[in-house]
Design an enzyme around this catalytic site. Structure first.
Site, PDB file in Angstrom:
ATOM      1  CB  CYS A   1     -27.869 -16.820   6.887  1.00 27.76           C
ATOM      2  SG  CYS A   1     -29.554 -16.233   6.908  1.00 27.76           S
TER       3      CYS A   1
ATOM      4  CG  HIS B   1     -29.870 -12.357   4.186  1.00 29.12           C
ATOM      5  ND1 HIS B   1     -29.252 -13.542   3.862  1.00 29.12           N
ATOM      6  CD2 HIS B   1     -29.744 -12.222   5.539  1.00 29.12           C
ATOM      7  CE1 HIS B   1     -28.783 -14.107   4.953  1.00 29.12           C
ATOM      8  NE2 HIS B   1     -29.059 -13.321   5.988  1.00 29.12           N
TER       9      HIS B   1
ATOM     10  CG  HIS C   1     -23.787 -12.383   6.569  1.00 31.74           C
ATOM     11  ND1 HIS C   1     -24.363 -13.114   5.565  1.00 31.74           N
ATOM     12  CD2 HIS C   1     -24.718 -12.308   7.557  1.00 31.74           C
ATOM     13  CE1 HIS C   1     -25.589 -13.470   5.911  1.00 31.74           C
ATOM     14  NE2 HIS C   1     -25.825 -12.985   7.123  1.00 31.74           N
TER      15      HIS C   1
END
Length: 484
Positions: free
Chosen positions: A232, A408, A372
């Site tokens: 990520c 996400h 995040h």
């Protein structure tokens, strides 16, 4: 997965205008670029000032003044659960809408997790020809659409590109998992029907560098071209590397970001096996709840987010619309565990510190963080503790979590949320972190719970964390000659 690594990128607010003073209250440094300057042509653009903001009590280090080494953002493109239009995407975020829905792209009825930030009604019309469109994995379809939209936004459509030196324009779009659906279909064909039935596109459309490769083939861009795959942190690492290519003189323009299409049987099944996903099947719109005491995992999403990054000198010469300025970045590693963060948070905090140093930004200048904030038990608090360690006084900082609404995006997360961060800086409105019912006591920063807030951003940070990688991006404002 690897041991946790981190990267940090920074952008600043700027003014590009000819006459009149800046609306910014505080100025650290001013670089004048006049029509007679060697760095811009009089007829190409009306050159003015690009300024950085800071609080009045802060003495920031001297920043880069060479227009060849200053990197600006001149275009943005995305594919998201809220569509492909950036303004509509951000308006949905400001409204606090959830883009999470039940999965219907495959039969998930027997899965323990049956919801995701799945993109629906996606159309590549006008961007990909029908023959290629049918062959491509969604990962690359999202990349091509977002990339071409970013180029259009930067006034770098095909006709304009034909007049430019394409060897000076590169592409660096990464993916965490690549063409996962194409890969899964190839393996299934092998097992059920034998190797002769594997598609000839099995390898090319599976590997992670095909986003950059296909976008270059479609546009003829011949500059630096490769991909980065760091889970990520992918898009943020891509931004860092792209900016460094410009600073070194390898390219004038870099098209950079991330793309992912992980809402597949393999992708969802794999994360279920990792026990990383929320299992709120009966209340999926409230499943992603960053920093909430009852969070139980992240919600998988997908999409693509791409920026056009350009040297200030080149942008001014061609009269580009300067959206923001990239200031710097850093990369670090936890060297600790595949999925768990270091207990002392050293990997995160050192990355932030090094990023601030590279960008020549003082911690006191930062007053907004797009975190995040995946809604995992360990990750959310590790991130907050690292922020508090670097930013001693967080009373003026506001922090929000985009994933509470879109899930996400994995390798695309850094790209999509970079755009959300820039929109926050440009509009002065912060989207809420939805699904906050009972905040963790350790989280003493304003998380913009449930309702949007107005906030004049000085320097914006973007933090991204995953089980294997971590990134921090910091941005500052950029204004064009047009009134925003």
């Amino acid at each position: 997965m690897s041991s946790i690594t981190y990267s940090n990128l920074i952008l600043k607010k700027g003014e590009s205008r000819v006459n009149g003073g800046s609306h910014l209250q505080y100025t650290i440094e001013t670089v004048k670029l006049t029509a007679n300057s060697a760095s811009c042509k009089p007829k190409a653009v009306k050159c003015g000032r690009i300024r950085a903001m800071a609080s009045p009590a802060v003495s920031a280090p001297k920043r880069e003044t060479d227009p060849k080494k200053r990197v600006v953002i001149t275009g943005m493109g995305l594919v998201s659960v809220f569509g492909n239009d950036i303004d509509n995407f951000y308006n949905k975020l400001l409204e606090g809408q959830s883009g999470i829905s039940l999965i219907d792209s495959f039969d998930a009825s027997n899965y323990s997790v049956r919801f995701a930030g799945q993109i629906r009604d996606f159309s590549s019309e006008g961007y990909i020809d029908g023959k290629n469109d049918r062959r491509l994995d969604n990962c690359w379809r999202y990349c091509l659409v977002a990339g071409k939209r970013a180029l259009d936004d930067a006034n770098l459509g095909q006709q304009v590109l034909e007049t430019m030196d394409k060897t000076r324009i590169g592409v660096l779009v990464g993916s965490g998992m690549g063409g996962l659906k194409v890969f899964s279909d190839g393996v299934e064909a092998l097992l059920q029907r034998g190797y002769k039935k594997i598609s000839p596109f099995f390898i090319p459309y599976s590997i992670t560098n095909m986003g950059s490769a296909l976008l270059a083939i479609e546009t003829g861009l011949m500059g630096p071209n490769y991909s980065i795959s760091t889970a990520c942190a992918t898009a943020n690492h891509s931004f860092c590397a792209a900016a460094n290519h410009i600073r070194r003189g390898d390219a004038d323009i870099m098209v950079a970001g991330g793309t992912e299409a992980g809402v597949t049987a393999t992708g969802v099944g794999g994360f279920i096996a990792c026990r990383a996903l929320s299992q709120r099947n009966e209340d999926y719109g409230k499943a992603s709840r960053p920093w909430d005491t009852n969070r139980d995992g992240f919600v998988i999403g997908e999409g693509s987010g791409i920026l056009v990054m350009e040297s200030l000198e080149h942008a001014l010469k061609r009269g580009a619309n300067i959206i923001a300025e990239y200031l710097g970045g850093a990369v670090t590693c936890d060297a600790h565990h595949m999925t768990d963060p270091r207990p002392d948070g050293l990997g995160v905090s050192s990355c932030i510190t090094k990023g601030l140093l590279d960008a020549k930004i003082s911690p006191e200048e930062v007053n907004y963080i797009n975190a995040h904030a995946t809604s995992t038990l360990a990750g959310d608090l590790a991130e907050v503790n690292a922020i508090k360690k670097v930013f001693k006084d967080t009373s003026e900082i506001k922090m929000n979590g985009t994933k509470s609404m879109i899930g996400h995006g994995l390798g695309a997360a850094g790209g999509i949320e970079a755009i959300a961060t820039i929109k926050a800086i440009k509009t002065g409105w912060l989207h809420p972190t939805i699904n906050q019912y009972e905040l963790e006591p350790q989280v003493t920063i304003d998380t913009v719970p449930n309702v949007k807030k107005q906030h004049e951003v000085n320097v914006g940070n973007y933090l991204i964390w995953i089980d294997s990688k971590y990134d921090l991006i910091q941005y500052s404002k950029g204004k064009t000659n047009k009134k925003i």
